[in-house]
Scaffold this motif. Sequence first.
Motif, short mmCIF file in Angstrom:
data_model
loop_
_atom_site.label_atom_id
_atom_site.label_comp_id
_atom_site.label_asym_id
_atom_site.label_seq_id
_atom_site.Cartn_x
_atom_site.Cartn_y
_atom_site.Cartn_z
N GLU A 1 63.42 -63.14 75.03
CA GLU A 1 64.53 -64.17 75.52
C GLU A 1 65.80 -63.21 75.72
O GLU A 1 66.43 -63.35 76.74
CB GLU A 1 64.60 -65.43 74.65
N ALA A 2 66.00 -62.80 74.53
CA ALA A 2 67.24 -61.83 74.59
C ALA A 2 67.01 -60.72 75.52
O ALA A 2 68.13 -60.23 76.04
CB ALA A 2 67.40 -61.21 73.14
N GLN A 3 65.78 -59.88 75.61
CA GLN A 3 65.83 -58.78 76.64
C GLN A 3 66.01 -59.47 78.08
O GLN A 3 66.58 -58.71 78.92
CB GLN A 3 64.51 -58.21 76.28
N SER A 4 65.47 -60.48 78.23
CA SER A 4 65.72 -61.19 79.80
C SER A 4 67.13 -61.41 79.98
O SER A 4 67.64 -61.05 80.87
CB SER A 4 64.86 -62.48 79.62
N LYS B 1 66.05 -57.69 54.86
CA LYS B 1 65.61 -58.74 55.55
C LYS B 1 66.67 -59.24 56.58
O LYS B 1 66.34 -59.55 57.76
CB LYS B 1 65.42 -60.07 54.64
N GLY B 2 67.91 -59.24 56.49
CA GLY B 2 69.02 -59.54 57.38
C GLY B 2 68.95 -58.41 58.62
O GLY B 2 69.08 -58.91 59.66
N LEU B 3 68.78 -57.32 58.33
CA LEU B 3 68.61 -56.23 59.38
C LEU B 3 67.40 -56.45 60.14
O LEU B 3 67.58 -56.43 61.40
CB LEU B 3 68.55 -54.90 58.80
N HIS B 4 66.55 -56.96 59.51
CA HIS B 4 64.96 -57.06 60.54
C HIS B 4 65.33 -58.20 61.23
O HIS B 4 65.17 -58.34 62.46
CB HIS B 4 63.83 -57.38 59.39
N ARG B 5 65.86 -59.34 60.80
CA ARG B 5 66.17 -60.69 61.58
C ARG B 5 67.13 -60.35 62.76
O ARG B 5 67.14 -60.74 63.75
CB ARG B 5 66.68 -61.79 60.70
N ALA B 6 68.17 -59.50 62.39
CA ALA B 6 69.18 -59.12 63.63
C ALA B 6 68.67 -58.30 64.56
O ALA B 6 68.71 -58.52 65.70
CB ALA B 6 70.41 -58.52 62.78
N THR B 7 67.57 -57.40 64.20
CA THR B 7 66.96 -56.70 65.10
C THR B 7 66.18 -57.58 65.84
O THR B 7 66.11 -57.49 67.32
CB THR B 7 66.13 -55.70 64.38
N ILE B 8 65.30 -58.47 65.57
CA ILE B 8 64.21 -59.40 66.24
C ILE B 8 65.04 -60.22 67.12
O ILE B 8 64.83 -60.53 68.19
CB ILE B 8 63.43 -60.28 65.10
N VAL C 1 61.99 -47.26 72.45
CA VAL C 1 63.24 -47.01 72.78
C VAL C 1 64.22 -47.81 72.58
O VAL C 1 65.50 -47.72 72.00
CB VAL C 1 63.35 -46.25 74.19
N PHE C 2 64.13 -49.17 73.05
CA PHE C 2 65.22 -50.00 72.90
C PHE C 2 65.15 -50.69 71.78
O PHE C 2 66.35 -50.68 71.14
CB PHE C 2 64.76 -51.28 73.92
N GLU C 3 64.06 -50.71 70.79
CA GLU C 3 64.17 -51.05 69.59
C GLU C 3 64.94 -50.10 68.54
O GLU C 3 65.92 -50.38 67.73
CB GLU C 3 62.94 -51.49 69.00
N LEU C 4 64.86 -48.97 68.99
CA LEU C 4 65.55 -47.79 68.11
C LEU C 4 66.93 -47.87 68.42
O LEU C 4 68.00 -47.75 67.40
CB LEU C 4 64.90 -46.23 68.47
N LEU C 5 67.26 -48.02 69.52
CA LEU C 5 68.89 -48.11 69.89
C LEU C 5 69.55 -49.51 69.18
O LEU C 5 70.56 -49.39 68.69
CB LEU C 5 68.92 -48.37 71.41
N VAL C 6 68.65 -50.55 69.33
CA VAL C 6 69.22 -51.75 68.51
C VAL C 6 69.35 -51.42 66.81
O VAL C 6 70.28 -51.70 66.43
CB VAL C 6 68.31 -52.90 68.73
N PRO D 1 79.62 -56.85 74.61
CA PRO D 1 80.11 -58.40 74.40
C PRO D 1 79.26 -59.06 73.40
O PRO D 1 79.60 -59.89 72.78
CB PRO D 1 79.89 -59.01 75.80
N VAL D 2 78.06 -58.28 72.72
CA VAL D 2 77.51 -59.01 71.88
C VAL D 2 77.94 -58.75 70.57
O VAL D 2 78.30 -57.67 70.14
CB VAL D 2 76.01 -58.39 72.02
N GLU D 3 78.18 -59.76 69.87
CA GLU D 3 78.68 -59.98 68.44
C GLU D 3 77.65 -60.20 67.57
O GLU D 3 76.99 -61.21 67.73
CB GLU D 3 80.12 -60.96 68.26
N THR D 4 77.06 -59.12 66.95
CA THR D 4 76.18 -59.49 65.96
C THR D 4 76.82 -60.25 64.49
O THR D 4 77.71 -59.61 64.03
CB THR D 4 75.42 -58.01 65.58
N GLU D 5 75.91 -60.99 64.45
CA GLU D 5 76.41 -62.02 63.15
C GLU D 5 76.20 -61.29 62.04
O GLU D 5 75.42 -60.23 61.97
CB GLU D 5 75.73 -63.14 63.48
N GLU D 6 77.23 -61.66 61.12
CA GLU D 6 76.96 -61.16 59.52
C GLU D 6 75.79 -61.53 59.06
O GLU D 6 75.36 -62.56 59.01
CB GLU D 6 78.42 -61.77 58.80
N VAL D 7 74.94 -60.60 58.63
CA VAL D 7 73.66 -61.07 58.00
C VAL D 7 73.56 -60.54 56.61
O VAL D 7 74.30 -59.73 56.41
CB VAL D 7 72.39 -60.64 58.75
#
Length: 139
Positions: free
Chosen positions: A60-63, A47-54, A29-34, A133-139
């Motif tokens: 560490e991020a989920q924590s 590839k950039g989309l996969h890296r951003a998802t990971i 569920v969480f990965e689909l939302l991301v 507040p999360v700014e996803t970086e340009e990939v």
Amino acid sequence: MENHFHPQMTLDQIRTISAIGLAHIGDGVFELLVRTHLCKQGKATGKGLHRATIKLVCAEAQSAHAKKILPLLTDEELAVYKRGRNAQVHSVPSHASRADYAAATALESLFGWLYLQGHQERVNTLFDAIMSPVETEEV
């Protein structure tokens, strides 16, 4: 025909699912939302989309995400979170600390539990709190 996007389960059926089972569902569920969040931004492909998802779904991020939403949880949600955090996980990936992995499992358990109950609005509220507040970086 059964609607697999909206499973119909009683509270008793949901209660019988282990914390690890809830985390297994919540992980998806969480990965689909991301993934949806990132695609809606239109900033990445391949590839950039996969890296951003990971980067957003790793332990560490989920924590860190879990720490953000802890003050927003109801007593019942907090109990599910703690159940997930205290689950007996037999192996922790080498790239994650035990504490981060426990918090990630707790977050996933919570999202799995909310999803199975059909609490989409609550899932959306918590996910918005995580991502706002999360700014996803340009990939």
